[in-house]
Design a protein around this motif. Sequence first.
Motif, short mmCIF file in Angstrom:
data_model
loop_
_atom_site.label_atom_id
_atom_site.label_comp_id
_atom_site.label_asym_id
_atom_site.label_seq_id
_atom_site.Cartn_x
_atom_site.Cartn_y
_atom_site.Cartn_z
N SER A 30 0.83 -1.21 0.00
CA SER A 30 0.00 0.00 0.00
C SER A 30 0.86 1.26 0.00
N PHE A 31 2.04 1.20 0.63
CA PHE A 31 2.91 2.37 0.66
C PHE A 31 3.41 2.69 -0.75
N HIS A 32 3.75 1.64 -1.51
CA HIS A 32 4.15 1.85 -2.90
C HIS A 32 2.98 2.44 -3.69
N LYS A 33 1.79 1.91 -3.47
CA LYS A 33 0.60 2.39 -4.20
C LYS A 33 0.31 3.85 -3.87
N VAL A 34 0.46 4.22 -2.61
CA VAL A 34 0.26 5.62 -2.21
C VAL A 34 1.26 6.52 -2.93
N MET A 35 2.54 6.14 -2.89
CA MET A 35 3.56 6.99 -3.50
C MET A 35 3.44 7.01 -5.02
N GLN A 36 3.12 5.87 -5.61
CA GLN A 36 2.98 5.85 -7.07
C GLN A 36 1.84 6.75 -7.51
N THR A 37 0.75 6.75 -6.76
CA THR A 37 -0.39 7.62 -7.08
C THR A 37 0.00 9.08 -6.96
N LEU A 38 0.68 9.44 -5.87
CA LEU A 38 1.14 10.82 -5.68
C LEU A 38 2.11 11.22 -6.77
N TYR A 39 3.00 10.32 -7.12
CA TYR A 39 4.04 10.59 -8.13
C TYR A 39 3.42 10.80 -9.50
N LYS A 40 2.54 9.90 -9.91
CA LYS A 40 1.93 9.99 -11.25
C LYS A 40 1.05 11.22 -11.39
N LYS A 41 0.41 11.61 -10.31
CA LYS A 41 -0.47 12.78 -10.35
C LYS A 41 0.27 14.07 -10.05
N ASP A 42 1.59 13.98 -9.85
CA ASP A 42 2.41 15.15 -9.54
C ASP A 42 1.75 15.96 -8.41
N ALA A 43 1.35 15.23 -7.36
CA ALA A 43 0.54 15.82 -6.30
C ALA A 43 1.34 16.43 -5.17
N MET A 44 2.67 16.21 -5.13
CA MET A 44 3.49 16.69 -4.03
C MET A 44 4.23 17.96 -4.41
N ASN A 45 4.25 18.93 -3.51
CA ASN A 45 5.09 20.11 -3.68
C ASN A 45 6.56 19.73 -3.53
N GLU A 46 7.42 20.51 -4.17
CA GLU A 46 8.85 20.32 -3.95
C GLU A 46 9.17 20.50 -2.47
N TRP A 47 10.11 19.69 -1.99
CA TRP A 47 10.54 19.64 -0.60
C TRP A 47 9.45 19.11 0.33
N GLY A 48 8.49 18.40 -0.29
CA GLY A 48 7.50 17.71 0.52
C GLY A 48 8.13 16.54 1.26
N SER A 49 7.35 15.94 2.16
CA SER A 49 7.88 14.88 3.02
C SER A 49 6.86 13.76 3.18
N ILE A 50 7.31 12.53 2.94
CA ILE A 50 6.46 11.35 3.11
C ILE A 50 7.10 10.47 4.18
N VAL A 51 6.31 10.07 5.17
CA VAL A 51 6.81 9.28 6.29
C VAL A 51 5.93 8.05 6.48
N ALA A 52 6.57 6.90 6.71
CA ALA A 52 5.85 5.68 7.07
C ALA A 52 6.39 5.16 8.40
N LEU A 53 5.54 4.51 9.15
CA LEU A 53 5.92 4.00 10.47
C LEU A 53 6.30 2.52 10.37
N THR A 54 7.38 2.17 11.04
CA THR A 54 7.88 0.80 11.00
C THR A 54 8.32 0.36 12.39
N TYR A 55 8.94 -0.82 12.45
CA TYR A 55 9.39 -1.35 13.74
C TYR A 55 10.66 -2.15 13.53
N MET A 56 11.47 -2.24 14.58
CA MET A 56 12.79 -2.82 14.49
C MET A 56 12.79 -4.32 14.15
N ALA A 57 11.64 -4.97 14.22
CA ALA A 57 11.56 -6.37 13.82
C ALA A 57 11.90 -6.56 12.34
#
Length: 270
Positions: A125-152
Amino acid sequence: MSNNLLKGKKGIIFGALDENSIAWKTAERVHEEGGTFVLTNAPVAMRMGQINALAEKTGSQVIPADATSVEDLENLVEKSMEILGGKIDFVLHSIGMSINVRKGNHYTDQNYDWTQKGTDVSATSFHKVMQTLYKKDAMNEWGSIVALTYMAAQRVFPDYNDMADNKALLESIARSFGYFFGRDKKVRVNTISQSPTPTTAGSGVKGFDGFISYAEKMSPLGNATALDCANYTVTLFSDLTRKVTLQNLFHDGGFSNMGVSDAVMDTFTK
């Protein structure tokens, strides 16, 4: 206390379920720092949580979206830009699910249909979110995308089950897509490897209370709370971290660099 770090910035926050969730705390802190955003979650999760109360508190709108559906994500991004009045400056991906964990299937006895569903929700889903944003040129320059993870994703936590694999894939996607987003759009992509945190999702993992107690004893600063993580996420959304990208950032009170602590050793030497 507000420093207006996100004044004028607009974004999308995935995964706010209830007041215990990191996404919920992040939404509150982003609002306090002057940011505006659209809240989104899967329809089934929205029925379980209290996202509408958060929307009212932060003056936000809610758009239901299944993050595994490209069609839903395209609708989400388009409507978010309409609501927010332009391109997006920040996105938080706070999504994770394992049916094997929920149903009690051991890592060595997985139902692979469930495994695939969990991977799609938690990582692809993270790839799908970013691919959608990327293809639609939806992010401003110097924007920031963050995902939450765990040390496992790096070390063995037996009862974290297939979620460990999902988080490892999530972190790889962040690096790989982050390269293209940085090169082509000047957008940064990072993951935060958070301390074990008593959220609704995390509490479903067998032995989770033990995880928390052990990490608390191992970490010189103690575990990072959901609010601590929200504060850290705000800094990554802000202009103060413009050149930080492709990183898996450990936010765990120092746990990730510890071998053993006096507090843990005391339990074995008494």
